[in-house]
Design a protein around this motif. Structure first.
Motif, PDB file in Angstrom:
ATOM      1  N   SER A 179       3.843   3.636  -1.585  1.00 15.25           N
ATOM      2  CA  SER A 179       4.425   4.268  -0.414  1.00 15.25           C
ATOM      3  C   SER A 179       4.627   5.763  -0.606  1.00 15.25           C
ATOM      4  N   THR A 180       4.682   6.225  -1.844  1.00 15.44           N
ATOM      5  CA  THR A 180       4.894   7.648  -2.077  1.00 15.44           C
ATOM      6  C   THR A 180       3.606   8.393  -2.411  1.00 15.44           C
ATOM      7  N   ALA A 181       2.502   7.682  -2.490  1.00 16.52           N
ATOM      8  CA  ALA A 181       1.233   8.342  -2.798  1.00 16.52           C
ATOM      9  C   ALA A 181       0.814   9.225  -1.628  1.00 16.52           C
ATOM     10  N   ALA A 182       0.438  10.439  -1.931  1.00 14.72           N
ATOM     11  CA  ALA A 182       0.029  11.388  -0.897  1.00 14.72           C
ATOM     12  C   ALA A 182      -1.468  11.277  -0.646  1.00 14.72           C
ATOM     13  N   THR A 183      -1.845  11.495   0.592  1.00 17.32           N
ATOM     14  CA  THR A 183      -3.258  11.528   0.942  1.00 17.32           C
ATOM     15  C   THR A 183      -3.762  12.945   0.698  1.00 17.32           C
ATOM     16  N   ALA A 184      -4.911  13.040   0.100  1.00 17.71           N
ATOM     17  CA  ALA A 184      -5.487  14.349  -0.216  1.00 17.71           C
ATOM     18  C   ALA A 184      -5.751  15.135   1.072  1.00 17.71           C
TER      19      ALA A 184
END
Length: 142
Positions: free
Chosen positions: A53-58
């Motif tokens: 849930s905290t992973a950012a999209t490039a």
């Protein structure tokens, strides 16, 4: 008979005013916090769920998604919209116009399926080029 004079109301208010104000604000804050929703009936997320849930999209992936979305939405239209209302920067808008022009040509010459493939390919390439260095520009309109 002499009596000791009690401090005046104004003097007392002047001394107690800040303390009473602080107490009132603290009470209002505590009341507001008590009304905040609490989610005690659900378990906290597990480590993999929290990480996902905290992973950012490039940035280049977000660019590709928004360019492809707007290209498809505008493919049959003969106008361009306002880039700011679409959530695009000026540089992304330049990519959109190039992709859309090429997709309209491909649709006329090769059909809708060819235009769809071209949109995906050109949006990805344009955004990859734009974000290759990690910083597309220095100004707010870039």
């Amino acid at each position: 008979m002499t009596t000791a004079r009690a401090p005046g109301v104004r003097a007392t208010a002047r001394l107690l005013g800040p303390a009473l104000l602080a107490a009132a604000l603290a009470g209002a804050t505590a009341t507001a916090c008590d009304r905040a929703p609490r989610h005690t009936d659900t378990a906290p997320p597990t480590a993999p769920e929290a990480a996902a849930s905290t992973a950012a999209t490039a940035p280049e992936e977000l660019c590709t998604q928004i360019i492809a979305r707007w290209s498809r939405a505008m493919l049959d239209s003969d106008t361009y919209g306002d880039y700011q209302s679409m959530g695009l920067s000026n540089g992304q808008y330049d990519i959109l116009r190039a992709v859309l022009d090429a997709a309209r040509t491909a649709k006329r010459q090769q059909g809708a399926a060819a235009a769809e493939k071209l949109i995906d390919r050109e949006a990805r390439q344009g955004c990859a080029d734009r974000y290759r260095s990690g910083d597309p520009g220095k100004g707010p309109w870039r």
